[in-house]
Structures are given as structure tokens and as C-alpha cells.
Design an enzyme around this catalytic site. Structure first.
Site, mmCIF file in Angstrom:
data_model
loop_
_atom_site.group_PDB
_atom_site.id
_atom_site.type_symbol
_atom_site.label_atom_id
_atom_site.label_comp_id
_atom_site.label_asym_id
_atom_site.label_seq_id
_atom_site.Cartn_x
_atom_site.Cartn_y
_atom_site.Cartn_z
ATOM 1 N N ASN A 166 0.813 -7.128 -0.798
ATOM 2 C CA ASN A 166 1.165 -5.863 -1.451
ATOM 3 C C ASN A 166 1.544 -6.040 -2.925
ATOM 4 O O ASN A 166 1.966 -5.087 -3.568
ATOM 5 C CB ASN A 166 2.300 -5.176 -0.679
ATOM 6 C CG ASN A 166 3.535 -6.047 -0.548
ATOM 7 O OD1 ASN A 166 3.564 -7.183 -1.005
ATOM 8 N ND2 ASN A 166 4.559 -5.512 0.089
ATOM 9 N N VAL A 218 0.036 -5.169 -10.199
ATOM 10 C CA VAL A 218 0.487 -4.725 -11.524
ATOM 11 C C VAL A 218 -0.130 -3.348 -11.714
ATOM 12 O O VAL A 218 -1.342 -3.188 -11.537
ATOM 13 C CB VAL A 218 0.035 -5.683 -12.650
ATOM 14 C CG1 VAL A 218 0.358 -5.099 -14.022
ATOM 15 C CG2 VAL A 218 0.701 -7.054 -12.494
ATOM 16 N N SER A 244 2.601 3.628 -2.688
ATOM 17 C CA SER A 244 1.272 3.019 -2.630
ATOM 18 C C SER A 244 0.521 3.309 -3.926
ATOM 19 O O SER A 244 0.984 4.076 -4.769
ATOM 20 C CB SER A 244 0.489 3.596 -1.464
ATOM 21 O OG SER A 244 0.040 4.896 -1.797
ATOM 22 N N SER A 267 5.766 6.358 -7.726
ATOM 23 C CA SER A 267 6.800 5.331 -7.643
ATOM 24 C C SER A 267 8.047 5.924 -8.270
ATOM 25 O O SER A 267 7.966 6.917 -8.995
ATOM 26 C CB SER A 267 6.372 4.067 -8.402
ATOM 27 O OG SER A 267 5.297 3.442 -7.738
ATOM 28 N N HIS A 300 12.558 -1.400 -0.536
ATOM 29 C CA HIS A 300 11.790 -2.047 -1.603
ATOM 30 C C HIS A 300 10.434 -1.395 -1.768
ATOM 31 O O HIS A 300 9.614 -1.833 -2.570
ATOM 32 C CB HIS A 300 11.662 -3.542 -1.354
ATOM 33 C CG HIS A 300 10.594 -3.938 -0.385
ATOM 34 N ND1 HIS A 300 10.430 -3.334 0.845
ATOM 35 C CD2 HIS A 300 9.627 -4.887 -0.471
ATOM 36 C CE1 HIS A 300 9.403 -3.907 1.454
ATOM 37 N NE2 HIS A 300 8.903 -4.833 0.692
ATOM 38 N N LYS A 339 -4.982 -5.445 -8.352
ATOM 39 C CA LYS A 339 -4.670 -6.086 -7.057
ATOM 40 C C LYS A 339 -5.455 -7.384 -6.958
ATOM 41 O O LYS A 339 -6.687 -7.366 -7.055
ATOM 42 C CB LYS A 339 -5.124 -5.156 -5.917
ATOM 43 C CG LYS A 339 -4.144 -4.048 -5.608
ATOM 44 C CD LYS A 339 -3.127 -4.544 -4.625
ATOM 45 C CE LYS A 339 -2.217 -3.403 -4.167
ATOM 46 N NZ LYS A 339 -1.165 -3.933 -3.285
#
EC number: 6.5.1.-
Length: 509
Positions: A228, A231, A411, A416, A433, A508
Site C-alpha cells: 500500500n 507517493v 485510497s 486523504s 493509519h 505505485k
DNA sequence: ATGTGC
């Protein structure tokens, strides 16, 4: 809403001497026939039932007791709680006295989050998006990054984390960092949890703690890592708390960069080694605990505990510098492509780490927490009688002390959040988290390929990766919607919202 | 989490 298998689970836990009650989205785990406070609390978001395996793992963790002395005084789970594969669930927090539990941190030591903001609008960013992405792909995926450094800097990195490493770099700058503003990096270290340094009373040299993995053959520095980790380029979508956002340099409409990474192979090496060492240290005449979770006792094996904490600190220091370098590469490319763009650090914090227990929670987000812990360490080294022997270990849970910034990613297709901690001791001064996994990687790999982009939640998602299977495994459909996870923690008095961030594009590995 | 593995 209660899980279908709750009754069966409660019976199984009952046989282990544990009572579980459910009320107001919180499961409370107690020792059977005891009037003591619950040993573990589990907070769950609305409409998402607890997984039996995760609850069992938390009950196991809450029951860990070294026969030579040592106990768990409190345990809890954050609402992104899900089963872990080393017997400890992700989203577990455990407070211990007289013992530390290496596997309660696991292999991903100092996995954590870092957030920068930049004075660039999304429109400006998108005009040179391709050029920027190509440079970042080079650095993050194709090994064009230049993070060479002297042996002295590498040693300082392991031993003293960000400040020690910066001193060595100021002495002799090498690699990409040559183009960095080292003075700015020094000032920014105040915005890293613990100042980016887990330095204690070092008795062992880094060589003894990380072997040749880190010191000689390390190739993982400034790499994102799998799973997971990511950046992400984001936009500050909405500010909820103007006072704090202003104090932290965050404004609506800014571009932002969020980093989720850890200590890579160094943590894996140290975490794995100490899981085995803790097992090997178990008294020969005693049966292994069913949970296979082995604590180290501070009364019977103080030197082993000290060595473990130093080893964990070594990996943690590496993790802090790893995130800093991931950000530094991004900042360098940003300046190259967009000219003179500043991208100051908002905050950097770990969510897999063992810390001395702090009793009061009047900690601001700057250095006060660090100085408190360091003062305690100094006290400890000066006077063995005032030894601190109370620990808090988080695995997939952020510290959320009062006033401290907290970064909670959703996700790659969801918001976020930048939050502020409220320091709720019932939940071990912690917060989730992330959103928490809903579907396994296996499930996504097996079935995901036959699902549409829309079903996977990938419509409109800009995911930069060399591996198509990673995009599927990490698709938004794999995660809980972040809003429910945020809401339940605000309602429980663990955190408050400062700003909401929306994803622009995600790297990713 | 790990240049993965059901």
C-alpha cells in the site's frame, strides 16, 4: 450492525477466558469474571463488521504476558483494523509494562506518512504533468535517482536519523542532495515526529544491528516499496480548521504531496531477526504461547530489550531518511520542471513504532514530544531507579497526541485527510493509519481482472506504475470509504479534521 | 510489509 459470526467468535474467545461486549460501535474485551477495565477496545466504522481473525489477534496481543514479569495494561484497535499475517492485526496499539513485543511492530518498522504543500495550482501543475511524471518515474522506478553518500553519512543515518545524517551531509554533500537546501532541511526536521531521530543510549554499533544489509548492500534508500506504499500528488480541497491550517502553512487550492513508505529491507531484516530472537529467548522449560507472540522481559532480559530497541531505532531512523529523500527527489524535479516552486514540509509521522509511554498529552506538534522523550531517556541513563518501563507499540496506527498533526490517507480514488490529534487515552492516544483494507490482494488479483474499471473504482484515477496488477490490487474498491473511518474517530474524540485533500495522481511501485 | 504468492 454486528458480524454474522459474532456468536461463534465470542464462544471461542470465552474459551480463552475473554469476554467481549459490543456497544456503540466499540467492542470491549475483558478478562472473564473480572471487574477490571477492558484490556482492549475496538472502534469500528458504521456498516463494517469486525473480522473474527483480527479480533482474535487483538485478544491474543492483549493477553501477552512474559512469565518473568511484564503485562499489557491497555490495548485497542483503530477503525482500519484488519488481520495481519504475523499474528498481530494491522491497526493494533498495545501499552505494556515490563515487556516489549517485537512482533507488535513487525517488519515494517517506521512505516509512516509525510505531507508537503506547494504553491502551485492544479492547472499549472497539469500543464507540465507529463514532463514531471517522466522524471519521477526515472527516480522512483528506473533507478536514475542519485542518493550516493559517504560511509560516514550512512552510519550517521542509522545511528542518529535525520539530524545526524544532515550534519554528515553538511560536512560533505553527495548525490541529489547536493542541490538541496540543507539549511531548510535542518529547520524542517522540527516538523518530523521525534525530530526524525530515535537516538538513545547507543551501546551497539550500527554494523552489529543491521549487518551488511543496510551498510553495504543497501539499494532501497529513496524507493517507495510495494503493497500500500505510494507517493501521491494531491490538491488541498477543503480547509476545515483555518487556524491550524494557517499555522501549518496549508491553504485551500494548493498542490500537495503525500508519501507513504517505511524502512524497506532494513526493517524487514531487523523485524524478522527480532521476532526469531524473542522466540529463542523464551524459557526452555515453558510451553510456547498459542499466539506465537513472544515478548521480551525488561526484568529478566534487560540487555535484550535494550538491544531490540536500538535495532528498532536503527530501522526507524532509516525510515525517516527514506521518506525525506523520496520527498527531496520530488522537490528537486518540481523545481526543475516548474521553476522556483517551494514545497515546504507539513509533517512526517510514523505509524509502526515502539515508544516510551507518555503520561500527559499536552504535546504540541513541534519538538515538545521529542524533548519529553529525550528528557526521560536522559533521566533513565542518569538514574537507574527512575527507569521508564512503560511502552506503547503501534502497528498500523498513528500517534494522535493532543495538538499533533495526523495524516490519514484514503485510497488512490478517495480523499486523504490532514487531522489534529486530541489525545484520547481510551484509544491509546492513537488514530487509524488509513482507510483499512476491505478486500484481499488475492481476491483482487483473482477476480479484479474481470471487473470493470468502474466496479474497481478506478474511473478517473491517474495511477503511475510499471505493474498493472498493482493498480488492481490497490484499486479503490480494495479499501473502505475513508469518510466513515474519519467520522467515527472524530465522534470518538480521537482526532479533528484540519483539511481534506483530493488525489491528482499516484505513484505505485 | 518483503523484487510476494493463495
Amino acid at each position: 450492525m454486528q458480524p454474522k459470526n459474532l456468536k461463534r467468535l465470542l464462544r471461542a474467545l470465552g474459551r480463552q477466558g475473554l469476554d467481549v461486549t459490543y456497544s456503540d460501535r466499540t467492542y470491549s474485551v475483558r478478562l472473564a469474571n473480572s471487574l477490571d477495565a477492558p484490556v482492549a477496545e475496538v472502534l469500528l466504522p458504521e456498516d463494517f463488521p469486525v473480522e473474527a481473525k483480527a479480533l482474535k489477534q487483538l485478544a491474543n496481543l492483549a493477553s501477552v504476558r512474559h512469565p518473568s514479569g511484564g503485562c499489557v495494561c491497555r490495548a485497542c484497535a483503530t477503525p482500519d483494523f484488519h488481520p495481519g499475517d504475523a499474528g498481530v492485526a494491522i491497526g493494533s496499539v498495545v501499552e505494556t509494562v515490563g515487556q516489549v513485543i517485537p512482533s507488535a511492530v513487525g517488519s515494517d518498522i517506521n512505516c509512516g506518512m509525510r505531507l508537503h504543500v506547494a504553491d502551485l495550482t492544479i492547472e499549472e501543475f497539469l500543464t507540465k504533468r507529463d514532463q514531471f511524471v517522466e522524471r519521477m518515474k526515472g527516480d522512483y522506478f528506473f533507478g536514475t535517482r542519485d542518493v550516493t553518500m559517504t560511509a560516514q553519512a550512512m552510519r550517521a543515518l542509522f545511528q542518529y536519523g535525520v539530524p545526524g545524517w544532515l550534519d554528515a551531509m553538511l560536512d560533505r554533500p553527495t548525490g541529489s542532495v547536493v542541490k538541496s537546501d540543507l539549511q531548510q532541511l535542518t529547520e524542517e526536521s522540527e516538523r518530523i515526529f521525534l525530530g526524525g531521530s530515535m537516538n538513545g543510549n547507543w551501546k551497539l554499533a550500527p554494523e552489529e544491528l543491521v549487518s551488511d544489509v543496510g551498510l553495504v548492500r543497501d539499494g532501497g534508500l529513496a524507493t517507495i516499496g510495494g503493497g500500500n506504499h505510494f507517493v501521491e500528488v494531491q490538491r488541498v480541497d477543503k480547509v476545515e480548521n483555518r487556524t491550524l491550517a494557517h499555522a501549518w502553512g496549508v491553504r485551500e487550492g494548493q498542490l500537495a504531496f503525500m508519501i507513504h513508505s517505511g524502512s524497506r529491507n532494513v526493517g524487514k531484516y531487523i523485524g524478522g531477526m527480532w521476532r526469531d530472537k524473542a522466540k529463542a529467548a523464551w524459557q526452555k522449560n515453558l510451553k510456547y504461547p498459542d499466539s506465537q507472540i513472544f515478548p521480551l522481559s525488561t526484568s529478566s532480559h534487560p540487555e535484550l530489550v535494550a538491544s531490540y530497541l536500538q535495532a528498532e531505532a536503527t530501522a526507524a531512523n532509516y525510515g525517516f531518511v527514506n521518506r525525506l529523500l523520496l520527498a527531496e527527489l520530488l522537490r528537486l524535479r518540481l523545481r526543475e520542471v516548474y521553476k522556483d516552486v517551494e514545497a515546504p514540509l507539513v509533517y512526517d509521522l510514523p505509524h509502526n513504532i515502539t515508544l516510551p509511554q507518555i503520561e500527559d498529552v499536552e504535546t504540541s506538534y513541534t519538538m515538545s514530544l521529542q524533548s519529553k522523550i529525550q528528557n526521560r531517556s536522559t533521566e533513565r541513563s542518569r538514574s537507574p531507579k527512575s527507569k521508564i518501563d512503560k511502552w506503547v507499540t503501534r502497528k498500523g496506527a498513528c500517534p494522535a497526541y493532543a495538538g499533533q498533526p495526523v495524516i490519514i490517507p484514503g485510497s488512490m480514488g478517495d480523499y486523504s485527510y490532514l487531522m489534529v490529534g486530541r489525545g484520547n487515552p481510551a484509544f491509546c492516544n492513537s488514530a487509524s493509519h488509513g482507510a483499512g483494507r476491505l478486500r484481499s490482494r488475492f481476491d483482487l488479483n483473482r477476480r479484479g481482472a474481470s471487473e470493470s474499471e468502474a466496479e474497481l473504482g478506478l474511473t478517473g484515477v491517474d495511477c503511475i506504475t510499471l505493474r498493472e496488477e498493482r493498480r488492481i490490487e490497490e484499486a479503490p474498491a480494495a479499501y473502505k470509504p475513508i469518510q466513515s473511518v474519519i467520522d467515527v474517530q472524530v465522534a470518538a474524540g480521537m482526532v479533528d479534521v484540519v483539511a481534506r485533500l483530493s488525489p491528482v495522481l499516484t505513484f505505485k511501485a
